[in-house]
Design an enzyme around this catalytic site. Structure first.
Site, PDB file in Angstrom:
ATOM      1  N   PRO A  89       0.814  -1.216   0.000  1.00 39.67           N
ATOM      2  CA  PRO A  89       0.000   0.000   0.000  1.00 39.67           C
ATOM      3  C   PRO A  89       0.852   1.274   0.000  1.00 39.67           C
ATOM      4  CG  PRO A  89      -0.676  -1.498   1.770  1.00 39.67           C
ATOM      5  CD  PRO A  89       0.557  -2.074   1.165  1.00 39.67           C
ATOM      6  N   GLU A 117       0.841  -7.779   8.532  1.00 37.85           N
ATOM      7  CA  GLU A 117       1.096  -6.355   8.782  1.00 37.85           C
ATOM      8  C   GLU A 117       2.142  -5.802   7.840  1.00 37.85           C
ATOM      9  OE1 GLU A 117      -0.860  -4.271  10.811  1.00 37.85           O
ATOM     10  OE2 GLU A 117      -1.866  -6.149  10.343  1.00 37.85           O
ATOM     11  N   ARG A 155      -1.775  -7.855 -21.608  1.00 41.92           N
ATOM     12  CA  ARG A 155      -2.580  -7.427 -22.757  1.00 41.92           C
ATOM     13  C   ARG A 155      -1.863  -6.427 -23.640  1.00 41.92           C
ATOM     14  NH1 ARG A 155      -4.996  -3.016 -22.348  1.00 41.92           N
ATOM     15  NH2 ARG A 155      -6.846  -3.488 -23.576  1.00 41.92           N
ATOM     16  N   ASP A 170      -6.217   1.704 -30.322  1.00 41.23           N
ATOM     17  CA  ASP A 170      -5.600   2.735 -31.147  1.00 41.23           C
ATOM     18  C   ASP A 170      -5.416   4.040 -30.381  1.00 41.23           C
ATOM     19  OD1 ASP A 170      -5.181   4.653 -33.313  1.00 41.23           O
ATOM     20  OD2 ASP A 170      -5.927   3.063 -34.618  1.00 41.23           O
TER      21      ASP A 170
END
Ligand code: 9D3
Length: 245
Positions: A89, A117, A155, A170
Site C-alpha cells: 500500500p 502487517e 494485454r 488505437d
C-alpha cells in the site's frame, strides 16, 4: 517473452486467473511466462515458518527477511537479471504508464507479495527495486494486486489481443472513456439502439461514437478530458455537447 516470477505465501490464489482467457492465451502463445513460487519453500526449520511477531510488539505478523533473500538468491542463480517489485500500500500508484513500462522489461519481473502487517524493512532496503500500490483501498495482501499488474502488462504484449481489439486500443481513443456499445436485438424492453448505428453510414457512426466518448469523459472523468489530446473535430463535438446541456 515477458518473464514474471511471483513470490507469495498463497500460490493457490494465482491458479485460476492464470489459466483463463487472456492470461492463458498469452502464455500458450509464448508471449508471457509466469512462475508462482511459495516463499515457504525457502523457510528454515521443520515448520517452514516465513513470518514472525514484530519487534516492539503489536498485533499481526511480519514476513521474515531470510526466506525472501534466499528465494531471490536462488532465482538469481539462473536466468535473466531480476527487477524486484514489492506490492505494498505504500508503493507508487500503478497506472497504464507503469504497465507499459513493465511490459517492455527485458529483465525478469519479480512480484513480491506481502501479507499480514507487512514485511521486514531490510527486504525493502536490500532487495527491492520498486514498490507498487494498485490504489487507495485496503487489500489483505499483495496477491490480487500482482494479478492486476500481470494482466495489465500481458494485454500490452504484441500479439496478445486480436486485431480488432488492438485497433480499439488505437491511440485515437487514448485518454477517453469508451462510447456506448449495442448488440441485437434492436429493441429490448422498450429501449432502442440509436438509429445511426443501424444506418450503415460509417462516417456518421464514427462521429457519433467519438462524440459519445467525449460526452462520457466530460461527465464522468473531466480530469481525463483535460489531459486528452483533442483534435479540432473533438473541440467542435464538445461545443455541440455543451449546447445540448
Ligand atoms: C491494517 C494494516 N495497515 C495499517 C496501516 C497496513 C496494511 C498492510 C498490508 C494494509 C494492507 C496490507 C495488505 N495490502 C497489500 O499488501 C497491498 C495493497 C493494498 O492493500 N492496496 C492497494 N494496493 C496494494 S499492493 C499490496
Amino acid at each position: 517473452m515477458l518473464q514474471v516470477e511471483v513470490l507469495t505465501l498463497f500460490p493457490g490464489v494465482f491458479a485460476s486467473p492464470l489459466q483463463e482467457s487472456l492470461l492463458r492465451r498469452a502464455q500458450e502463445k509464448g508471449l508471457l511466462c509466469v512462475r508462482v513460487r511459495n516463499l515457504r519453500d525457502w523457510a528454515e526449520g521443520r515448520h517452514r515458518i516465513a513470518d514472525d511477531v514484530p519487534y516492539g510488539g503489536g498485533a499481526g505478523m511480519v514476513l521474515k527477511p531470510e526466506p525472501i533473500f534466499q528465494a531471490l538468491e536462488s532465482l538469481r542463480a539462473t536466468g535473466d537479471p531480476l527487477r524486484v517489485i514489492l506490492l505494498t500500500p505504500q508503493g507508487e500508484r500503478f497506472t497504464q504508464e507503469t504497465a507499459r513500462r513493465l511490459a517492455a522489461e527485458t529483465r525478469r519481473i519479480v512480484l513480491l507479495c506481502g501479507r499480514y502487517e507487512g514485511i521486514d524493512e531490510r527486504v525493502r532496503l536490500g532487495a527491492v527495486d520498486e514498490e507498487i500500490s494498485i490504489g487507495d483501498y485496503v487489500l489483505a495482501g499483495g496477491e490480487l494486486a500482482a494479478l492486476v499488474v500481470i494482466e495489465a502488462m500481458a494485454r500490452l504484449l504484441p500479439g496478445a489481443l486480436g486485431a480488432e481489439a488492438s485497433a480499439r486500443e488505437d491511440s485515437f481513443w487514448e485518454g477517453l472513456l469508451d462510447y456506448p456499445h449495442y448488440t441485437r436485438p434492436a429493441m429490448f424492453r422498450g429501449m432502442e439502439v440509436p438509429e445511426v448505428l443501424l444506418s450503415g453510414h460509417h462516417e456518421q457512426i464514427r462521429r457519433w461514437r467519438r462524440k459519445e466518448a467525449l460526452r462520457r469523459t466530460r461527465a464522468r472523468r473531466p480530469d481525463l478530458l483535460a489531459r486528452a489530446p483533442l483534435s479540432p473535430e473533438d473541440r467542435e463535438l464538445l461545443r455541440e455537447i455543451e449546447q445540448e446541456t
